[in-house]
Design a protein around this motif. Structure first.
Motif, PDB file in Angstrom:
ATOM      1  N   MET A 128      50.808  37.907  22.133  1.00 17.93           N
ATOM      2  CA  MET A 128      50.060  36.937  22.927  1.00 17.93           C
ATOM      3  C   MET A 128      49.169  37.653  23.930  1.00 17.93           C
ATOM      4  SD  MET A 128      51.458  33.810  25.273  1.00 17.93           S
ATOM      5  CE  MET A 128      51.641  34.786  26.743  1.00 17.93           C
ATOM      6  N   GLN A 129      47.958  37.164  24.136  1.00 18.39           N
ATOM      7  CA  GLN A 129      47.078  37.758  25.131  1.00 18.39           C
ATOM      8  C   GLN A 129      46.309  36.684  25.897  1.00 18.39           C
ATOM      9  OE1 GLN A 129      44.458  40.411  22.907  1.00 18.39           O
ATOM     10  NE2 GLN A 129      42.838  38.895  22.860  1.00 18.39           N
ATOM     11  N   VAL A 130      45.969  37.039  27.136  1.00 18.81           N
ATOM     12  CA  VAL A 130      45.181  36.162  27.998  1.00 18.81           C
ATOM     13  C   VAL A 130      43.848  36.850  28.258  1.00 18.81           C
ATOM     14  CG1 VAL A 130      45.007  35.093  30.265  1.00 18.81           C
ATOM     15  CG2 VAL A 130      47.206  35.151  29.093  1.00 18.81           C
ATOM     16  N   THR A 131      42.769  36.100  28.140  1.00 17.14           N
ATOM     17  CA  THR A 131      41.439  36.634  28.382  1.00 17.14           C
ATOM     18  C   THR A 131      40.729  35.818  29.452  1.00 17.14           C
ATOM     19  OG1 THR A 131      41.231  37.440  26.109  1.00 17.14           O
ATOM     20  CG2 THR A 131      39.191  37.165  27.363  1.00 17.14           C
ATOM     21  N   LEU A 132      40.227  36.494  30.466  1.00 14.23           N
ATOM     22  CA  LEU A 132      39.345  35.869  31.449  1.00 14.23           C
ATOM     23  C   LEU A 132      37.924  36.194  31.021  1.00 14.23           C
ATOM     24  CD1 LEU A 132      42.126  36.243  32.992  1.00 14.23           C
ATOM     25  CD2 LEU A 132      40.773  36.186  35.084  1.00 14.23           C
ATOM     26  N   ASP A 133      37.146  35.160  30.754  1.00 17.97           N
ATOM     27  CA  ASP A 133      35.797  35.318  30.213  1.00 17.97           C
ATOM     28  C   ASP A 133      34.767  34.896  31.264  1.00 17.97           C
ATOM     29  OD1 ASP A 133      33.600  35.586  28.571  1.00 17.97           O
ATOM     30  OD2 ASP A 133      33.989  33.747  27.432  1.00 17.97           O
ATOM     31  N   HIS A 134      34.191  35.894  31.952  1.00 18.47           N
ATOM     32  CA  HIS A 134      33.165  35.659  32.972  1.00 18.47           C
ATOM     33  C   HIS A 134      33.622  34.619  34.007  1.00 18.47           C
ATOM     34  CE1 HIS A 134      30.208  38.154  30.922  1.00 18.47           C
ATOM     35  NE2 HIS A 134      30.582  37.581  29.794  1.00 18.47           N
ATOM     36  N   VAL A 135      34.807  34.846  34.554  1.00 14.70           N
ATOM     37  CA  VAL A 135      35.405  33.890  35.490  1.00 14.70           C
ATOM     38  C   VAL A 135      34.909  34.125  36.917  1.00 14.70           C
ATOM     39  CG1 VAL A 135      37.569  33.205  36.616  1.00 14.70           C
ATOM     40  CG2 VAL A 135      37.473  33.455  34.122  1.00 14.70           C
ATOM     41  N   THR A 136      34.470  33.049  37.535  1.00 14.10           N
ATOM     42  CA  THR A 136      34.108  33.037  38.954  1.00 14.10           C
ATOM     43  C   THR A 136      34.932  31.940  39.619  1.00 14.10           C
ATOM     44  OG1 THR A 136      31.850  33.863  38.647  1.00 14.10           O
ATOM     45  CG2 THR A 136      32.257  32.556  40.618  1.00 14.10           C
ATOM     46  N   HIS A 137      35.427  32.236  40.819  1.00 12.85           N
ATOM     47  CA  HIS A 137      36.146  31.195  41.560  1.00 12.85           C
ATOM     48  C   HIS A 137      35.643  31.137  42.995  1.00 12.85           C
ATOM     49  CE1 HIS A 137      39.403  28.285  42.084  1.00 12.85           C
ATOM     50  NE2 HIS A 137      39.382  28.701  43.341  1.00 12.85           N
ATOM     51  N   THR A 138      35.183  29.961  43.374  1.00 15.64           N
ATOM     52  CA  THR A 138      34.690  29.723  44.730  1.00 15.64           C
ATOM     53  C   THR A 138      35.569  28.679  45.402  1.00 15.64           C
ATOM     54  OG1 THR A 138      32.416  30.233  44.076  1.00 15.64           O
ATOM     55  CG2 THR A 138      32.710  28.998  46.130  1.00 15.64           C
ATOM     56  N   TYR A 139      36.112  29.040  46.548  1.00 19.19           N
ATOM     57  CA  TYR A 139      36.912  28.092  47.322  1.00 19.19           C
ATOM     58  C   TYR A 139      36.000  27.189  48.156  1.00 19.19           C
ATOM     59  CZ  TYR A 139      41.087  30.870  46.236  1.00 19.19           C
ATOM     60  OH  TYR A 139      42.117  31.527  45.598  1.00 19.19           O
ATOM     61  N   GLN A 140      36.348  25.914  48.236  1.00 12.89           N
ATOM     62  CA  GLN A 140      35.643  24.909  49.035  1.00 12.89           C
ATOM     63  C   GLN A 140      34.115  24.950  48.831  1.00 12.89           C
ATOM     64  OE1 GLN A 140      37.215  24.239  53.063  1.00 12.89           O
ATOM     65  NE2 GLN A 140      38.682  25.916  52.674  1.00 12.89           N
ATOM     66  N   PRO A 141      33.679  24.874  47.566  1.00 13.11           N
ATOM     67  CA  PRO A 141      32.233  24.930  47.304  1.00 13.11           C
ATOM     68  C   PRO A 141      31.501  23.781  47.981  1.00 13.11           C
ATOM     69  CG  PRO A 141      33.426  24.180  45.363  1.00 13.11           C
ATOM     70  CD  PRO A 141      34.461  24.639  46.339  1.00 13.11           C
ATOM     71  N   GLY A 142      30.314  24.086  48.499  1.00 15.97           N
ATOM     72  CA  GLY A 142      29.490  23.073  49.132  1.00 15.97           C
ATOM     73  C   GLY A 142      29.850  22.761  50.565  1.00 15.97           C
ATOM     74  N   SER A 143      30.911  23.401  51.059  1.00 10.72           N
ATOM     75  CA  SER A 143      31.322  23.180  52.450  1.00 10.72           C
ATOM     76  C   SER A 143      30.896  24.374  53.299  1.00 10.72           C
ATOM     77  CB  SER A 143      32.834  23.004  52.534  1.00 10.72           C
ATOM     78  OG  SER A 143      33.491  24.269  52.467  1.00 10.72           O
ATOM     79  N   PRO A 144      30.963  24.251  54.627  1.00 13.89           N
ATOM     80  CA  PRO A 144      30.646  25.392  55.484  1.00 13.89           C
ATOM     81  C   PRO A 144      31.605  26.568  55.294  1.00 13.89           C
ATOM     82  CG  PRO A 144      30.625  23.349  56.742  1.00 13.89           C
ATOM     83  CD  PRO A 144      31.214  23.030  55.415  1.00 13.89           C
ATOM     84  N   PHE A 145      32.761  26.278  54.644  1.00 17.69           N
ATOM     85  CA  PHE A 145      33.781  27.317  54.459  1.00 17.69           C
ATOM     86  C   PHE A 145      33.756  27.903  53.052  1.00 17.69           C
ATOM     87  CE2 PHE A 145      35.309  24.104  57.475  1.00 17.69           C
ATOM     88  CZ  PHE A 145      35.399  24.882  58.624  1.00 17.69           C
ATOM     89  N   GLN A 146      32.697  27.646  52.303  1.00 19.76           N
ATOM     90  CA  GLN A 146      32.582  28.150  50.936  1.00 19.76           C
ATOM     91  C   GLN A 146      32.756  29.666  50.904  1.00 19.76           C
ATOM     92  OE1 GLN A 146      29.344  26.620  48.496  1.00 19.76           O
ATOM     93  NE2 GLN A 146      28.868  28.704  47.786  1.00 19.76           N
ATOM     94  N   ALA A 147      33.594  30.123  49.961  1.00 22.46           N
ATOM     95  CA  ALA A 147      33.828  31.563  49.823  1.00 22.46           C
ATOM     96  C   ALA A 147      34.126  31.868  48.364  1.00 22.46           C
ATOM     97  CB  ALA A 147      34.985  32.011  50.710  1.00 22.46           C
ATOM     98  N   THR A 148      33.408  32.820  47.799  1.00 27.18           N
ATOM     99  CA  THR A 148      33.644  33.234  46.413  1.00 27.18           C
ATOM    100  C   THR A 148      34.650  34.383  46.412  1.00 27.18           C
ATOM    101  OG1 THR A 148      31.458  32.523  45.678  1.00 27.18           O
ATOM    102  CG2 THR A 148      32.592  34.158  44.315  1.00 27.18           C
ATOM    103  N   ALA A 149      35.801  34.148  45.772  1.00 26.77           N
ATOM    104  CA  ALA A 149      36.883  35.137  45.781  1.00 26.77           C
ATOM    105  C   ALA A 149      36.769  36.117  44.615  1.00 26.77           C
ATOM    106  CB  ALA A 149      38.237  34.438  45.743  1.00 26.77           C
ATOM    107  N   ILE A 150      36.395  35.619  43.440  1.00 29.26           N
ATOM    108  CA  ILE A 150      36.137  36.510  42.306  1.00 29.26           C
ATOM    109  C   ILE A 150      34.819  36.107  41.662  1.00 29.26           C
ATOM    110  CG2 ILE A 150      38.523  37.170  41.839  1.00 29.26           C
ATOM    111  CD1 ILE A 150      38.648  35.088  39.650  1.00 29.26           C
ATOM    112  N   GLN A 151      34.103  37.103  41.165  1.00 27.63           N
ATOM    113  CA  GLN A 151      32.733  36.882  40.690  1.00 27.63           C
ATOM    114  C   GLN A 151      32.549  37.494  39.312  1.00 27.63           C
ATOM    115  OE1 GLN A 151      29.994  35.316  42.419  1.00 27.63           O
ATOM    116  NE2 GLN A 151      29.049  35.487  40.390  1.00 27.63           N
ATOM    117  N   ASP A 152      32.354  36.647  38.290  1.00 26.89           N
ATOM    118  CA  ASP A 152      32.001  37.084  36.935  1.00 26.89           C
ATOM    119  C   ASP A 152      32.988  38.136  36.409  1.00 26.89           C
ATOM    120  OD1 ASP A 152      30.390  36.937  34.650  1.00 26.89           O
ATOM    121  OD2 ASP A 152      29.230  38.690  35.275  1.00 26.89           O
ATOM    122  N   VAL A 153      34.270  37.812  36.495  1.00 22.64           N
ATOM    123  CA  VAL A 153      35.314  38.750  36.062  1.00 22.64           C
ATOM    124  C   VAL A 153      35.657  38.504  34.591  1.00 22.64           C
ATOM    125  CG1 VAL A 153      37.751  39.376  36.315  1.00 22.64           C
ATOM    126  CG2 VAL A 153      36.314  39.094  38.342  1.00 22.64           C
TER     127      VAL A 153
END
Length: 289
Positions: A1-26
């Protein structure tokens, strides 16, 4: 079994003043049977990445694939992911809540709808795997145990789900030296028995000892990946990223600064012992001439 992350980006609280991208195109594939170490400075995105592996977080963009299937696609059974990919948070003992060790370990299997007999079997199996199968242990309150034992109980609760991939966020953090070594040996033993392990660690010595592959994260992106040998050849680059290197690497750097011909690809204690013995014997032979 394998897990693949395909160009994963995660942004917390998008569109808010506290928006922060934790991982970018991983993009990263976790292969069956490997021991993968995730390393990086605080805030580099390691924990966010780990929580994508078992579907706890959904990517802002990109895909997470389990054996080629998108786990966030409509109709995909999320229970399958949680069963196959076990996630152990940092300080998991803080999440213990049941009145006995057995009930805490049984919580996950019970939520799977398993019968009482199978749940009891899984509890005993998990206790054995973590070395807590002593008589009477199952009926104790987890809050009567030592810190190291409590963490083993928390680990047993994940193992009772029989995951194929084990994701661990700083599993030895805060433990005393003996409990720390016991925990690392437990994880190493699970890997040798066939589990795929993904471990977040700040200890480069632990990475050098146990990992088969390492991924270095910087500011939410993968900066470097390869075997420990390949990664730790770049000691100066790692230090430039604000990361440590194994103590054996530091010793080799110091010896080379002193003009001693010490190999640059040494990062484990046993390698250092052999190299220093060879240097000593070479020095003796040279002195005898």
């Amino acid at each position: 079994m394998q897990v693949t992350l395909d160009h994963v980006t995660h942004t917390y609280q998008p569109g808010s003043p506290f928006q922060a991208t934790a991982i970018q195109d991983v993009s990263l594939t976790i292969h069956q049977g490997e021991f993968l170490a995730l390393i990086g400075h605080t805030g580099s995105g390691k924990s966010t990445l780990a929580q994508h592996i078992n579907g706890l977080l959904k990517p802002t963009s990109g895909k997470v694939l389990l054996d080629g299937k998108d786990i966030h696609e409509k109709g995909f059974n999320k229970k399958e992911v949680r069963q196959k990919v076990g996630l152990v948070f940092q300080y998991p003992e803080h999440q213990l809540f049941e009145e006995t060790v057995a009930k805490d370990i049984a919580f996950g299997p019970k939520n799977l709808g398993l019968g009482d007999v199978e749940i009891a079997e899984r509890v005993q199996e998990a206790l054995r795997k973590v070395g807590l199968d002593q008589p009477g242990m199952a009926e104790k309150s987890p809050f009567e145990l030592s810190g190291g034992q409590m963490r083993r109980v928390a680990m047993a609760g994940v193992l009772a789900m029989r995951p194929e991939i084990l994701v661990l966020d700083e599993p030895a953090a805060g433990l005393d030296p003996q409990s720390r070594e016991d925990m690392l040996q437990l994880i190493s033993g699970l890997h040798k028995q066939g589990a795929t392990v993904v471990m977040i660690s700040h200890s480069m010595d632990d990475v050098a000892r146990f990992a088969t592959r390492a991924v270095v994260m910087v500011h939410g992106s993968i900066a470097m990946e390869g075997t420990p040998e390949e990664i730790f050849r770049h000691a100066e680059e790692l230090e430039g990223m604000g990361l440590d290197v194994p103590s054996v690497c530091k010793l080799g750097i110091r010896l080379r600064e002193m003009g001693i011909d010490c190999p640059a690809d040494i990062f484990r204690e046993e390698q250092a012992e052999k190299a220093l013995l060879a240097l000593w014997k070479g020095g003796k032979a040279h002195g005898a001439q």
